[in-house]
Motif scaffolding. Structure first.
Motif, PDB file in Angstrom:
ATOM      1  N   LEU A 102       2.050  58.809  88.694  1.00  0.00           N
ATOM      2  CA  LEU A 102       3.120  58.861  87.699  1.00  0.00           C
ATOM      3  C   LEU A 102       2.921  60.029  86.736  1.00  0.00           C
ATOM      4  CD1 LEU A 102       5.645  57.526  86.495  1.00  0.00           C
ATOM      5  CD2 LEU A 102       4.120  56.106  85.089  1.00  0.00           C
ATOM      6  N   SER A 103       1.673  60.283  86.359  1.00  0.00           N
ATOM      7  CA  SER A 103       1.379  61.397  85.460  1.00  0.00           C
ATOM      8  C   SER A 103       1.698  62.739  86.112  1.00  0.00           C
ATOM      9  CB  SER A 103      -0.095  61.353  85.042  1.00  0.00           C
ATOM     10  OG  SER A 103      -0.431  62.479  84.256  1.00  0.00           O
ATOM     11  N   TYR A 104       1.326  62.885  87.379  1.00  0.00           N
ATOM     12  CA  TYR A 104       1.614  64.151  88.067  1.00  0.00           C
ATOM     13  C   TYR A 104       3.113  64.349  88.235  1.00  0.00           C
ATOM     14  CZ  TYR A 104       1.526  67.835  91.568  1.00  0.00           C
ATOM     15  OH  TYR A 104       1.727  69.015  92.243  1.00  0.00           O
ATOM     16  N   LEU A 105       3.816  63.294  88.608  1.00  0.00           N
ATOM     17  CA  LEU A 105       5.261  63.400  88.798  1.00  0.00           C
ATOM     18  C   LEU A 105       5.971  63.747  87.496  1.00  0.00           C
ATOM     19  CD1 LEU A 105       7.730  62.991  90.674  1.00  0.00           C
ATOM     20  CD2 LEU A 105       7.725  60.587  89.973  1.00  0.00           C
ATOM     21  N   MET A 106       5.523  63.178  86.408  1.00  0.00           N
ATOM     22  CA  MET A 106       6.205  63.355  85.131  1.00  0.00           C
ATOM     23  C   MET A 106       5.869  64.685  84.469  1.00  0.00           C
ATOM     24  SD  MET A 106       6.148  60.757  81.896  1.00  0.00           S
ATOM     25  CE  MET A 106       7.199  61.013  80.466  1.00  0.00           C
ATOM     26  N   PHE A 107       4.601  65.081  84.509  1.00  0.00           N
ATOM     27  CA  PHE A 107       4.171  66.253  83.752  1.00  0.00           C
ATOM     28  C   PHE A 107       4.108  67.532  84.580  1.00  0.00           C
ATOM     29  CE2 PHE A 107       2.379  62.746  81.252  1.00  0.00           C
ATOM     30  CZ  PHE A 107       2.820  63.087  79.989  1.00  0.00           C
ATOM     31  N   HIS A 108       3.985  67.433  85.900  1.00  0.00           N
ATOM     32  CA  HIS A 108       3.729  68.638  86.694  1.00  0.00           C
ATOM     33  C   HIS A 108       4.676  68.835  87.872  1.00  0.00           C
ATOM     34  CE1 HIS A 108       0.047  69.021  84.400  1.00  0.00           C
ATOM     35  NE2 HIS A 108      -0.306  67.798  84.755  1.00  0.00           N
ATOM     36  N   TRP A 109       5.563  67.916  88.127  1.00  0.00           N
ATOM     37  CA  TRP A 109       6.453  68.063  89.281  1.00  0.00           C
ATOM     38  C   TRP A 109       7.889  68.356  88.854  1.00  0.00           C
ATOM     39  CZ3 TRP A 109       5.759  68.770  94.315  1.00  0.00           C
ATOM     40  CH2 TRP A 109       6.862  68.617  95.160  1.00  0.00           C
ATOM     41  N   TRP A 166     -16.484  55.227  99.106  1.00  0.00           N
ATOM     42  CA  TRP A 166     -15.159  55.521  99.640  1.00  0.00           C
ATOM     43  C   TRP A 166     -14.102  55.483  98.539  1.00  0.00           C
ATOM     44  CZ3 TRP A 166     -15.061  57.658 104.200  1.00  0.00           C
ATOM     45  CH2 TRP A 166     -16.078  57.372 105.118  1.00  0.00           C
ATOM     46  N   LEU A 167     -14.164  54.465  97.706  1.00  0.00           N
ATOM     47  CA  LEU A 167     -13.209  54.391  96.601  1.00  0.00           C
ATOM     48  C   LEU A 167     -13.461  55.495  95.577  1.00  0.00           C
ATOM     49  CD1 LEU A 167     -13.084  50.511  96.057  1.00  0.00           C
ATOM     50  CD2 LEU A 167     -11.533  51.964  97.394  1.00  0.00           C
ATOM     51  N   PHE A 168     -14.727  55.853  95.393  1.00  0.00           N
ATOM     52  CA  PHE A 168     -15.049  56.960  94.488  1.00  0.00           C
ATOM     53  C   PHE A 168     -14.441  58.267  94.994  1.00  0.00           C
ATOM     54  CE2 PHE A 168     -17.770  60.575  93.440  1.00  0.00           C
ATOM     55  CZ  PHE A 168     -17.769  60.519  92.059  1.00  0.00           C
ATOM     56  N   ALA A 169     -14.522  58.501  96.296  1.00  0.00           N
ATOM     57  CA  ALA A 169     -13.957  59.729  96.870  1.00  0.00           C
ATOM     58  C   ALA A 169     -12.439  59.765  96.689  1.00  0.00           C
ATOM     59  CB  ALA A 169     -14.325  59.828  98.347  1.00  0.00           C
ATOM     60  N   ILE A 170     -11.788  58.624  96.868  1.00  0.00           N
ATOM     61  CA  ILE A 170     -10.332  58.574  96.696  1.00  0.00           C
ATOM     62  C   ILE A 170      -9.950  58.822  95.244  1.00  0.00           C
ATOM     63  CG2 ILE A 170      -8.312  57.076  96.844  1.00  0.00           C
ATOM     64  CD1 ILE A 170      -9.630  55.695  99.225  1.00  0.00           C
ATOM     65  N   ASN A 171     -10.661  58.181  94.324  1.00  0.00           N
ATOM     66  CA  ASN A 171     -10.324  58.306  92.903  1.00  0.00           C
ATOM     67  C   ASN A 171     -10.581  59.711  92.369  1.00  0.00           C
ATOM     68  OD1 ASN A 171      -9.456  55.618  92.520  1.00  0.00           O
ATOM     69  ND2 ASN A 171     -11.565  54.914  92.305  1.00  0.00           N
ATOM     70  N   ILE A 172     -11.690  60.303  92.748  1.00  0.00           N
ATOM     71  CA  ILE A 172     -11.993  61.637  92.216  1.00  0.00           C
ATOM     72  C   ILE A 172     -11.092  62.701  92.843  1.00  0.00           C
ATOM     73  CG2 ILE A 172     -13.771  62.276  93.897  1.00  0.00           C
ATOM     74  CD1 ILE A 172     -15.342  63.471  91.538  1.00  0.00           C
ATOM     75  N   THR A 173     -10.676  62.493  94.087  1.00  0.00           N
ATOM     76  CA  THR A 173      -9.735  63.436  94.700  1.00  0.00           C
ATOM     77  C   THR A 173      -8.397  63.414  93.972  1.00  0.00           C
ATOM     78  OG1 THR A 173     -10.796  63.161  96.855  1.00  0.00           O
ATOM     79  CG2 THR A 173      -8.567  64.074  96.830  1.00  0.00           C
ATOM     80  N   ALA A 174      -7.924  62.222  93.661  1.00  0.00           N
ATOM     81  CA  ALA A 174      -6.666  62.111  92.916  1.00  0.00           C
ATOM     82  C   ALA A 174      -6.804  62.692  91.514  1.00  0.00           C
ATOM     83  CB  ALA A 174      -6.237  60.648  92.849  1.00  0.00           C
ATOM     84  N   LEU A 175      -7.960  62.495  90.889  1.00  0.00           N
ATOM     85  CA  LEU A 175      -8.172  63.037  89.543  1.00  0.00           C
ATOM     86  C   LEU A 175      -8.156  64.561  89.553  1.00  0.00           C
ATOM     87  CD1 LEU A 175      -8.920  62.599  86.549  1.00  0.00           C
ATOM     88  CD2 LEU A 175     -11.327  62.661  87.260  1.00  0.00           C
ATOM     89  N   ILE A 176      -8.836  65.163  90.506  1.00  0.00           N
ATOM     90  CA  ILE A 176      -8.858  66.630  90.591  1.00  0.00           C
ATOM     91  C   ILE A 176      -7.459  67.167  90.856  1.00  0.00           C
ATOM     92  CG2 ILE A 176      -9.732  68.567  91.953  1.00  0.00           C
ATOM     93  CD1 ILE A 176     -12.303  66.991  92.366  1.00  0.00           C
ATOM     94  N   PHE A 177      -6.709  66.468  91.691  1.00  0.00           N
ATOM     95  CA  PHE A 177      -5.356  66.901  92.019  1.00  0.00           C
ATOM     96  C   PHE A 177      -4.450  66.904  90.789  1.00  0.00           C
ATOM     97  CE2 PHE A 177      -1.114  66.413  93.956  1.00  0.00           C
ATOM     98  CZ  PHE A 177      -1.165  67.451  94.869  1.00  0.00           C
ATOM     99  N   VAL A 178      -4.732  66.032  89.830  1.00  0.00           N
ATOM    100  CA  VAL A 178      -3.927  65.956  88.612  1.00  0.00           C
ATOM    101  C   VAL A 178      -4.444  66.904  87.531  1.00  0.00           C
ATOM    102  CG1 VAL A 178      -3.236  64.424  86.723  1.00  0.00           C
ATOM    103  CG2 VAL A 178      -3.149  63.612  89.071  1.00  0.00           C
ATOM    104  N   LEU A 179      -5.746  67.135  87.488  1.00  0.00           N
ATOM    105  CA  LEU A 179      -6.313  67.979  86.435  1.00  0.00           C
ATOM    106  C   LEU A 179      -6.121  69.467  86.699  1.00  0.00           C
ATOM    107  CD1 LEU A 179      -9.683  66.208  85.519  1.00  0.00           C
ATOM    108  CD2 LEU A 179      -7.485  66.104  84.328  1.00  0.00           C
ATOM    109  N   ILE A 180      -6.046  69.870  87.946  1.00  0.00           N
ATOM    110  CA  ILE A 180      -5.917  71.300  88.254  1.00  0.00           C
ATOM    111  C   ILE A 180      -4.660  71.909  87.635  1.00  0.00           C
ATOM    112  CG2 ILE A 180      -5.462  72.908  90.148  1.00  0.00           C
ATOM    113  CD1 ILE A 180      -7.538  71.507  91.783  1.00  0.00           C
TER     114      ILE A 180
END
Length: 232
Positions: A102-109, A166-180
């Motif tokens: 939701l944050s990526y869609l609202m602030f960056h898309w 596995w959940l850590f990898a999913i969460n940190i990937t999504a975080l990096i995708f939003v922070l970049i």
């Protein structure tokens, strides 16, 4: 005494050299990844942006705007926990992913402003909400808060998922995708994949014969008369 013998060489015919076929050239294809800047920084665009208050981005500095993020996260966590058979690991992961999406869609898309766009003369048409906040200024309190919230939610989800790899990898990937997209280096920058259009330059083909190092004459050369005196 015998008369000197005169040897006359035939004239060189360079007509074939003049009518040589030029080297073919092939168009250079577009780049796979292309980074381009959007938005105009002219004086007219600056005046259009400052003519009226941008309500689309001004709300992030209003009272309660920061608290609404925490309220939405708690409300989303309660809703997800009501699903039968939901575990805490999956629950925190889903809440984290939904907030980041939701944050990526609202602030960056989404670009532009949804209302009163004519008041600004289309100055915000190419800018995302993140680029509109505080007139594009970096490291403002609002932007620091919007960076802190997803990081804090990621740390909480990592803790309550018992550091599952596995959940850590999913969460940190999504975080990096939003922070970049929040980085100042990417302000008003767009990454285009498989961009169409040639670069405007032509790549010449390499000739099949080496360069002799001498210039090719452009007109016929009539040789001098060669007599026996030249060989004495």
């Amino acid at each position: 005494m015998s008369r000197p013998t005169t040897i006359k060489l035939p004239a060189l015919d360079l007509s074939a050299a003049k009518s040589h076929t030029p080297l073919r050239a092939r168009g250079r294809s577009g780049s796979i990844v292309q980074v381009e800047e959007v938005g105009d920084r002219s004086v007219d665009e600056v005046l259009d942006r400052s003519a009226y208050v941008n309500i689309n981005a001004d709300w992030v500095n209003a009272k309660g705007a920061w608290l609404i993020h925490v309220v939405l996260i708690i409300f989303g966590k309660i809703i997800v926990d009501t699903i039968p058979g939901m575990t805490q690991q999956i629950s925190w992961t889903l809440v984290n992913l939904m907030y980041l999406a939701l944050s990526y869609l609202m602030f960056h898309w989404v670009t532009g402003i949804p209302f009163e766009n004519d008041l600004h003369g289309g100055a915000y048409d190419d800018l995302t909400l993140w680029e509109q906040i505080d007139d594009g200024a970096q490291y403002t309190p609002a932007k620091k808060w919007l960076v802190t919230v997803p990081i804090g939610l990621f740390l909480a989800s990592t803790h309550y998922t018992n550091y599952n790899p596995w959940l850590f990898a999913i969460n940190i990937t999504a975080l990096i995708f939003v922070l970049i997209p929040k980085l100042p280096q990417l302000h008003r920058q767009r990454v285009r994949f498989m961009a169409d259009g040639a670069s405007g330059m032509a790549t010449p083909l390499t000739p099949s014969f080496p360069n002799s190092g001498r210039s090719t004459p452009t007109q016929e050369v009539i040789p001098d008369l060669i007599t026996e005196e030249h060989f004495r």
